[in-house]
Motif scaffolding. Structure first.
Motif, PDB file in Angstrom:
ATOM      1  N   THR A 272       0.858  -1.181   0.000  1.00 60.81           N
ATOM      2  CA  THR A 272       0.000   0.000   0.000  1.00 60.81           C
ATOM      3  C   THR A 272       0.894   1.230   0.000  1.00 60.81           C
ATOM      4  O   THR A 272       1.901   1.273   0.716  1.00 60.81           O
ATOM      5  N   PHE A 273       0.535   2.220  -0.819  1.00 62.22           N
ATOM      6  CA  PHE A 273       1.303   3.457  -0.896  1.00 62.22           C
ATOM      7  C   PHE A 273       0.377   4.656  -0.673  1.00 62.22           C
ATOM      8  O   PHE A 273      -0.776   4.645  -1.115  1.00 62.22           O
TER       9      PHE A 273
ATOM     10  N   GLY B 215      -1.409  14.444  -4.348  1.00 62.55           N
ATOM     11  CA  GLY B 215      -1.145  13.151  -3.753  1.00 62.55           C
ATOM     12  C   GLY B 215      -1.971  12.044  -4.382  1.00 62.55           C
ATOM     13  O   GLY B 215      -2.871  12.288  -5.202  1.00 62.55           O
ATOM     14  N   LEU B 216      -1.635  10.798  -3.998  1.00 66.37           N
ATOM     15  CA  LEU B 216      -2.413   9.640  -4.442  1.00 66.37           C
ATOM     16  C   LEU B 216      -2.341   8.555  -3.384  1.00 66.37           C
ATOM     17  O   LEU B 216      -1.465   8.543  -2.524  1.00 66.37           O
TER      18      LEU B 216
ATOM     19  N   GLY C  44       9.317  -0.420  -5.224  1.00 67.81           N
ATOM     20  CA  GLY C  44      10.080   0.415  -4.306  1.00 67.81           C
ATOM     21  C   GLY C  44       9.398   1.747  -4.074  1.00 67.81           C
ATOM     22  O   GLY C  44       9.010   2.431  -5.021  1.00 67.81           O
ATOM     23  N   GLU C  45       9.260   2.124  -2.813  1.00 71.77           N
ATOM     24  CA  GLU C  45       8.574   3.375  -2.501  1.00 71.77           C
ATOM     25  C   GLU C  45       9.353   4.573  -3.023  1.00 71.77           C
ATOM     26  O   GLU C  45       8.764   5.579  -3.433  1.00 71.77           O
ATOM     27  N   GLY C  46      10.698   4.467  -3.027  1.00 74.51           N
ATOM     28  CA  GLY C  46      11.493   5.572  -3.563  1.00 74.51           C
ATOM     29  C   GLY C  46      11.214   5.797  -5.034  1.00 74.51           C
ATOM     30  O   GLY C  46      11.052   6.944  -5.484  1.00 74.51           O
TER      31      GLY C  46
ATOM     32  N   PHE D 282       5.957   9.777  -9.282  1.00 73.52           N
ATOM     33  CA  PHE D 282       4.892  10.740  -9.000  1.00 73.52           C
ATOM     34  C   PHE D 282       5.399  12.166  -9.188  1.00 73.52           C
ATOM     35  O   PHE D 282       4.733  13.007  -9.822  1.00 73.52           O
ATOM     36  N   GLU D 283       6.600  12.452  -8.682  1.00 72.25           N
ATOM     37  CA  GLU D 283       7.147  13.802  -8.812  1.00 72.25           C
ATOM     38  C   GLU D 283       7.507  14.129 -10.259  1.00 72.25           C
ATOM     39  O   GLU D 283       7.362  15.272 -10.702  1.00 72.25           O
TER      40      GLU D 283
END
Length: 376
Positions: free
Chosen positions: A200-201, A209-210, A354-356, A362-363
């Motif tokens: 989950t992110f 945001g998302l 990977g969250e990074g 996203f950015e």
């Protein structure tokens, strides 16, 4: 349950067939026109994309394009037991769009049916025995049977033209849904198709945001992340506005050598989302950084994102993302490599997302939103 094929609806199937061939490095394997629809099929590795465009207003492609820009109408899954899969899906609310059809072919048996997915998305479920054609017969208005592509897959399973970027398979398909509907969409895919929750992110920047839930099928490992916007300015909301509803945002194509693949694709004219140089200088500072200098320079040159788990930094997740391929800022491709290494006589592969990298993507899309004037 594996991904069998993905079906695009576009304005000009021949033009997009050529784009997939000359830009993305696929090759054409079949094409056919019916009374209302022209269809092309392209392939690379195990990946098959079906591309259809309308010839008349009665085409299913015309119906889709009257509601949405060009995009994906159908994500088809190959199943082991079609009757059981359809019974489960319909028992949990999926609409049966095409009942089960059976085709005895020269070298095998093909069975298929179609159900409604989330929003306007369709899922064709296919069961294969032996070697069969890629696509089933589909009836169109004014025809008893549409004589679609008759393709013997045995001719293509072990051949790949030299000099093309070599993809392995589809790693994952990402669905965007409206704000407030993520939980319902996740539950729907759990019940109808048997997916299970993984990561989950929740990504939040100063601008937008998302929220995202990654789903994985327990038998095949097929990954199906679902995103919803967490702000009115979110890139997910921009997709929903332009696409006019929920839909597939991107498909990840898996490769065994992402640096070489992207270099090859750039030479073919494919445009990728730019990554700032500061990303790579910060990458060096992360715990577990173990890239050799030449590897670090190679991924920086090709603007590849890199991520890893602190406990297994050698199993690196490498990703890059194209610019939207259609005129509207909706669908794009991801190129992904999941590296493996041997530890204690076990092969360990980069899993999940990977969250990074997720935040960096996203950015990067936010920066493109700013260029379009859709995010201040």
């Amino acid at each position: 349950m594996n991904i069998d094929h993905v079906h695009f609806y576009v304005e000009d199937a021949i033009a997009w067939r050529d784009w997939f061939v000359y830009t993305l490095g696929f090759y054409s394997i079949a094409g056919h026109s019916t009374l209302h629809t022209h269809t092309e099929v392209v392939r690379n590795g195990k990946i098959h994309f079906v591309i259809s465009s309308p010839l008349t207003d009665s085409s299913p492609a015309s119906d889709y394009l009257s509601l949405h820009p060009a995009g994906i109408a159908d994500v088809a899954f190959q199943v082991v037991n079609l009757e059981q899969a359809i019974a489960t899906a319909t028992a949990h609310g999926a609409q049966l769009l095409h009942p089960i059809q059976t085709e005895q072919q020269s070298q095998g048996l093909l069975k298929w049916a179609s159900i409604s997915g989330w929003g306007d998305l369709t899922h064709t479920l296919v069961e294969r025995s032996g070697f069969t054609s890629l696509l089933p017969h589909r009836a169109e208005p004014g025809q008893e049977v549409e004589q679609l592509i008759r393709l013997d897959l045995s001719q293509y399973l072990s051949t790949q033209p030299d000099g093309l970027p070599n993809f392995i398979d589809i790693d994952h398909v990402v669905l965007n849904v409206a704000a407030g509907s993520l939980a319902d969409a996740v539950l729907w895919y759990e019940k109808t198709l048997g997916f299970e929750r993984q990561q989950t992110f929740a990504i939040q920047t100063e601008r937008s945001g998302l929220s995202s839930q990654v789903l994985v099928h327990p038998e095949s490992g097929v990954k199906f992340p679902i995103n919803e916007p967490a702000s009115a300015t979110s890139q997910i909301q921009e997709f929903l506005d332009v696409h006019q509803g929920s839909g597939v945002q991107h498909i990840a194509l898996q490769t065994g050598d992402i640096v070489q693949t992207i270099a090859h694709l750039r030479q073919r004219g494919l445009n990728f989302l730019p990554v700032p140089l500061t990303y790579y200088s910060q990458l060096r500072q992360r715990p577990g950084f173990c890239l050799a200098e030449s590897e670090w320079q190679a991924i920086a040159q090709q603007q590849v994102l890199a991520d890893w788990s602190e406990g297994t930094p050698q199993a690196m997740l490498l990703q890059a993302f194209t610019q939207p391929i259609f005129e509207q800022p909706t669908f794009f491709f991801e190129i992904i490599e999941r590296q493996t290494y041997c530890y204690a006589e076990r092969l360990i592969q980069a899993e999940g997302f990977g969250e990074g990298n997720f935040r960096a993507l996203f950015e990067a899309i936010e920066r493109e939103q700013i260029k379009r004037g859709n995010l201040t």
